[in-house]
Design an enzyme around this catalytic site. Sequence first.
Site, PDB file in Angstrom:
ATOM      1  N   CYS A 163     -40.666 -17.140 -92.606  1.00  7.72           N
ATOM      2  CA  CYS A 163     -41.207 -16.803 -94.004  1.00  7.72           C
ATOM      3  C   CYS A 163     -41.350 -17.857 -94.706  1.00  7.72           C
ATOM      4  O   CYS A 163     -40.647 -18.875 -94.295  1.00  7.72           O
ATOM      5  CB  CYS A 163     -40.346 -15.730 -94.775  1.00  7.72           C
ATOM      6  SG  CYS A 163     -40.873 -15.301 -96.201  1.00  7.72           S
ATOM      7  N   ASP A 165     -40.513 -18.743 -97.568  1.00  5.62           N
ATOM      8  CA  ASP A 165     -39.527 -18.806 -98.549  1.00  5.62           C
ATOM      9  C   ASP A 165     -38.667 -20.166 -98.054  1.00  5.62           C
ATOM     10  O   ASP A 165     -38.353 -20.483 -97.141  1.00  5.62           O
ATOM     11  CB  ASP A 165     -38.491 -17.577 -98.376  1.00  5.62           C
ATOM     12  CG  ASP A 165     -37.323 -17.462 -99.286  1.00  5.62           C
ATOM     13  OD1 ASP A 165     -36.903 -18.565 -99.665  1.00  5.62           O
ATOM     14  OD2 ASP A 165     -37.288 -16.349 -99.897  1.00  5.62           O
ATOM     15  N   HIS A 231     -35.992 -12.452 -93.045  1.00  2.00           N
ATOM     16  CA  HIS A 231     -34.916 -12.714 -93.493  1.00  2.00           C
ATOM     17  C   HIS A 231     -34.225 -11.846 -94.530  1.00  2.00           C
ATOM     18  O   HIS A 231     -35.127 -10.652 -95.033  1.00  2.00           O
ATOM     19  CB  HIS A 231     -34.916 -14.140 -94.273  1.00  2.00           C
ATOM     20  CG  HIS A 231     -35.819 -14.014 -95.623  1.00  2.00           C
ATOM     21  ND1 HIS A 231     -35.518 -14.141 -96.874  1.00  2.00           N
ATOM     22  CD2 HIS A 231     -37.073 -14.118 -95.379  1.00  2.00           C
ATOM     23  CE1 HIS A 231     -36.522 -13.904 -97.614  1.00  2.00           C
ATOM     24  NE2 HIS A 231     -37.653 -14.006 -96.922  1.00  2.00           N
ATOM     25  N   CYS A 242     -36.445 -10.836 -98.852  1.00  2.67           N
ATOM     26  CA  CYS A 242     -37.775 -11.485 -98.841  1.00  2.67           C
ATOM     27  C   CYS A 242     -38.874 -10.897 -99.864  1.00  2.67           C
ATOM     28  O   CYS A 242     -39.012  -9.505 -99.968  1.00  2.67           O
ATOM     29  CB  CYS A 242     -38.517 -10.971 -97.325  1.00  2.67           C
ATOM     30  SG  CYS A 242     -40.146 -11.823 -97.233  1.00  2.67           S
TER      31      CYS A 242
END
Length: 502
Positions: A163, A165, A231, A242
């Site tokens: 991801c 992130d 995650h 997420c």
Amino acid sequence: MFNNKAKSRRPLQRQQPMQRSTRPLGRVALAGGGLSSSATHPFARSAENSRLFAYEQQVKQAFARIEPVLKSLSAMQHESDFEAQAQRFVSSELGFELPAALLADSWIKQLDISQIYAWCVFETFRKMSDDFFDTKPLADDDDAEFQEFLEQCGFHTLDVSPCADGRLAHVIRYVLRLPYKSVRRKSYAGAMFDVEDSLQKWSETEMRRHREGQPNSADAATRYLKVAVYHHSSSQPDGEGCAAHGSDTQRAADAALERLKDFRQGVENSFCCGASIDLLLIGLDTDNDVIRLHLPDADGEIDAMSYVDAAELHQATRSASAANAEAVIGEYLQAKCHSLPSEGMVRLAARLLCGNLSQIDYVRQYHNGCYQDIGHQECFIGMGIGFEEVQLRNLTYFAYLKTVEEGAKDMDVGIKIFTGLNANRGLPIPVVIRYDYHGHVPGARVRAVARCHQLDTALRNRFSEYEERGLLHTLLMVRDCSNDAKAETIGSSLKLNKQVAH
Ligand SMILES: [Zn+2]
């Protein structure tokens, strides 16, 4: 598939609105090295942990110092001899001077802290980036060894899509302890990687095997391995999971798995002669870096509901001998799996898990077993193509894209995160726009520079309300990635005089 299903599976988290984290004063507060667990795991690589922590601390603290320094600067702006005083202060605290234009006329008007803040973030990143390519602080001497190992396991390419992130940005070098140069990393919001882009990469890889025998010859019986990393947050599952999947862990896992299957189907449908790829799904607990490994079964199929939990493995192997760590983990996997994947996949999984055991110890030793910044605390958005130098957790939100339109979802998520972190407090959102290119291709640099400017314009158009309020600042960089060069600054939104302009 795995007999640890029931005990290791967490109840599914339902959709919740994303929780905003308020950035604490001074940004990231780092643990001072306190120990929450006195015993070191026998498989943990303590020397490597210590080296990785020193680097993480050095970089994160450089960014963390910016806000307190600017607060002091703001307080001293009406003192006599302010400009000279400010330069001395900033230089001693942050290691660089400010552009004179940003300090001028402070007796008659307010300091533009917003611009100064963006300058400091960009300058800190530039220093970090230069240092990364100059001194290679996270280099691994084992790049060649890892490629050989990968091929022995039956794979010629490891392509990972985490991801976007920032809490997953360290997944390659820290969480899985892999040499970052040997692994392709391309991040997407929610790990929803671009199937067409992956297909193109697959074709390019197979073409190189045919034409150049790189990384290995096309007749070697190895395959392309695609990994997606989703995650969750074990301490705040409903709020700090997420953002792209509404903090719903199962949704994040299911969606990443679907995307993996689409890619495999794409390869199989597009190319004949039994062309296919192998898949692996990984879940990451962003509180403590514990991974869940969703291994394929004997038929290559993955179950998003079952996994091997690295925390359980950590516990189960606490008394094992360090002499043959990966073999011990391999045996553990064989005992856990009802349907074993290929022997090579088990070997690779053992290596990934072994690396993660070191990371679990790392978080226990240096971050008291759980990061203080469990929510978003990124310092800037990295947009475009590149960012090899960003291998640290919670520093950068990635938006890998060639055009803002194609990466709209990723940018929207990023701006949403930074609205909570910065804009709501009146601080601008710093965006580093980057385009890496291959210098041996004629005209590549010119096109990369043009791409950067296009991205800059498109970003400002899409988020014009931020632009109008002075809440969006950009730094434009390009880098010749084929000769391992440093990144080169080609522009900035900051309005500075010529002598100091970026
Ligand atoms: Zn995410």
